[in-house]
Scaffold this motif. Sequence first.
Motif, short mmCIF file in Angstrom:
data_model
loop_
_atom_site.label_atom_id
_atom_site.label_comp_id
_atom_site.label_asym_id
_atom_site.label_seq_id
_atom_site.Cartn_x
_atom_site.Cartn_y
_atom_site.Cartn_z
N THR A 132 67.75 50.24 33.11
CA THR A 132 68.20 49.35 32.04
C THR A 132 67.34 48.09 32.00
O THR A 132 66.98 47.61 30.92
N SER A 133 66.99 47.56 33.16
CA SER A 133 66.17 46.35 33.18
C SER A 133 64.77 46.63 32.62
O SER A 133 64.21 45.77 31.93
N GLY A 149 75.83 44.84 34.41
CA GLY A 149 75.07 45.45 35.49
C GLY A 149 75.22 44.70 36.80
O GLY A 149 75.35 45.31 37.86
N LYS A 208 70.37 53.23 37.74
CA LYS A 208 70.81 53.03 36.37
C LYS A 208 70.49 51.60 35.92
O LYS A 208 69.98 51.38 34.82
N GLN A 209 70.74 50.64 36.78
CA GLN A 209 70.47 49.23 36.44
C GLN A 209 68.98 48.94 36.41
O GLN A 209 68.52 48.13 35.59
N CYS A 214 71.55 41.96 25.40
CA CYS A 214 70.89 42.00 26.72
C CYS A 214 71.64 41.15 27.74
O CYS A 214 71.73 41.52 28.92
N ILE A 227 74.67 43.26 28.73
CA ILE A 227 74.25 44.37 29.58
C ILE A 227 73.90 43.88 30.98
O ILE A 227 74.27 44.50 31.99
#
Length: 94
Positions: free
Chosen positions: A15-16, A65, A11-12, A58, A61
Motif C-alpha cells: 500500500t505504501s 495501516g 499488505k501495508q 492516503c 489509508i
Amino acid sequence: DYGMQQHRLFKQIATSYAIKLTGRWMNVAFNPEKMASDEVPEDIVEIHATSAGLKGLCTEIAAAGIEDLRKACGGHGYMLASGIAALAADYVWQ
C-alpha cells in the motif's frame, strides 16, 4: 513463523508503494517547471480535485495501516521502542 504478521506487514508495504507511485504521478501531472508564468493548464481543476481527494484517502489509508500494524504487534505496539506508537500519535486522529 509469524505468517499472519508477515501478511499484514506486506499488505501495508504494498500500500505504501502504491501511495508513493500515486504521488509521483501527481508530480508529473502538475509540473510547474513546464508551464510559463501566465499559462494555466487546462486540466488544473481535475488535478486540484484529484490531489485533494488523494490527500484525504492516503491519510485515511496510512492511519488504518498504522493501527493494523500496531494491533499485529500486540502489547508491544503500544511501546515507544516499537516506533509504531509515535507514528500513531502523529497520524491517527484521536
